[in-house]
Design an enzyme around this catalytic site. Structure first.
Site, short mmCIF file in Angstrom:
data_model
loop_
_atom_site.label_atom_id
_atom_site.label_comp_id
_atom_site.label_asym_id
_atom_site.label_seq_id
_atom_site.Cartn_x
_atom_site.Cartn_y
_atom_site.Cartn_z
NE ARG A 88 47.13 36.45 35.88
CZ ARG A 88 46.93 35.14 35.73
NH1 ARG A 88 47.02 34.33 36.74
NH2 ARG A 88 46.65 34.67 34.54
NE ARG A 160 40.66 29.82 31.02
CZ ARG A 160 41.82 30.19 31.54
NH1 ARG A 160 42.67 29.28 31.96
NH2 ARG A 160 42.13 31.46 31.65
NE ARG A 171 43.54 35.23 29.50
CZ ARG A 171 43.51 34.02 28.93
NH1 ARG A 171 42.85 33.84 27.80
NH2 ARG A 171 44.11 33.02 29.48
P1 ADP Z 1 46.04 31.63 32.41
O1 ADP Z 1 46.08 30.15 32.67
O2 ADP Z 1 45.64 31.94 31.01
O3 ADP Z 1 47.30 32.31 32.83
P2 ADP Z 1 44.38 31.86 34.75
O4 ADP Z 1 43.50 30.67 34.75
O5 ADP Z 1 45.54 31.83 35.66
O6 ADP Z 1 44.84 32.20 33.27
O7 ADP Z 1 43.51 33.16 35.08
C1 ADP Z 1 42.30 33.42 34.41
C2 ADP Z 1 41.76 34.77 34.86
O8 ADP Z 1 41.51 34.72 36.29
C3 ADP Z 1 42.70 35.95 34.65
O9 ADP Z 1 42.62 36.49 33.35
C4 ADP Z 1 42.18 36.92 35.72
O10 ADP Z 1 40.97 37.53 35.32
C5 ADP Z 1 41.85 35.98 36.88
N1 ADP Z 1 43.01 35.79 37.76
C6 ADP Z 1 43.71 34.63 37.97
N2 ADP Z 1 44.71 34.82 38.85
C7 ADP Z 1 44.66 36.15 39.20
C8 ADP Z 1 45.44 36.97 40.06
N3 ADP Z 1 46.50 36.51 40.74
N4 ADP Z 1 45.08 38.28 40.16
C9 ADP Z 1 44.03 38.79 39.50
N5 ADP Z 1 43.27 38.06 38.67
C10 ADP Z 1 43.57 36.76 38.52
#
Ligand code: ADP
Ligand code: ADP
Ligand code: ZN
Length: 215
Positions: A88, A160, A171
């Protein structure tokens, strides 16, 4: 096959990763799912991640990079894997390069799913997640057969904490600042393929498979 699904929150990464995992027989590795499971269990990892996740900020690199380094050593990853939500940021992508080099493997593709901001808010505000298997639904676009019950495992569906409008906007900003530069990073490596994230779920699956050369 080893590939990454890249895209803003709500682009459909989780939905598509789950379908592709089943169709291609590959594990779906979703850092968000792993972190939410740790949070639910209140493990030290989960406690560390909680405040960042609720604020819509990235969890510190050493936490997620450690998770991925361990996970990719798993026997089920030998034939390939789908990375959903990792990397990310550019530092995470560099860390991934190092992990893969150590394992003697490389990525085949990075699929970037595009979606406009208005659609993101609409999708995330209506998203529901299964407490047991983390499958993703939508109250209007992708409803479960029985309200609040997971079609796949019978688990309870919930909203969530971070799928609220203020956190969603945060985000999106984190995506633009930290994650979007990966589009350039992977284009330079010749790995990037762009796929339209809007349209019917099944059509998007077809487009992703075509980009992977398995359609
Ligand atoms: P979405 O499905 O909305 O893209 P995720 O479920 O992948 O969200 O991620 C939810 C949260 O978990 C993120 O907003 C972040 O706080 C954390 N997160 C997930 N993946 C990462 C990552 N690769 N690096 C840092 N934080 C992460
Ligand atoms: P991400 O993992 O990228 O954050 P999800 O796969 O969880 O995204 O999808 C976000 C929301 O949008 C979920 O509620 C999901 O059911 C819904 N969704 C996914 N793909 C589509 C689509 N093609 N059209 C409409 N809604 C979708
Ligand atoms: Zn379920």
């Amino acid at each position: 096959m080893r590939f990454v699904l890249l895209g803003p929150p709500g682009a459909g990464k989780g939905t598509q990763a789950q379908i592709l995992a089943k169709d291609l027989g590959l594990p779906q590795i979703a850092t968000g799912d792993i972190l939410r499971a740790a949070l639910k269990e209140q493990t030290p990892l989960g406690k560390k991640a909680e405040s960042y996740m609720n604020a819509g900020q990235l969890v510190p690199n050493e936490v997620v990079v450690g998770i991925i380094a361990e996970r990719l050593k798993g026997a089920d990853c030998r034939e390939g894997f789908i990375l959903d939500g990792f990397p990310r940021s550019v530092p995470q992508a560099e860390a991934l390069d190092e992990i893969l080099t150590q394992l003697g493997i490389r990525l085949d593709a990075v699929l970037s799913m595009s979606i406009d901001e208005k659609a993101v808010v609409e999708r995330l505000a209506g998203r529901r997640i299964c407490r047991s298997c983390q499958a993703s639904y939508h109250v209007v676009f992708y409803p479960a057969e029985q309200e609040n019950v997971c079609d796949k495992c019978g688990g309870e569906l919930y909203q969530r904490d971070d799928d609220r409008e203020e956190t969603i906007l945060n985000r999106l900003k984190v995506y633009a600042d930290s994650t979007a530069p990966l589009i350039d990073y992977y284009s330079r490596k010749g790995l990037l393929q762009e796929v339209d994230g809007q349209g019917e779920i099944s059509d998007i699956t077809k487009a992703l498979k075509a980009a992977l050369g398995v359609g």
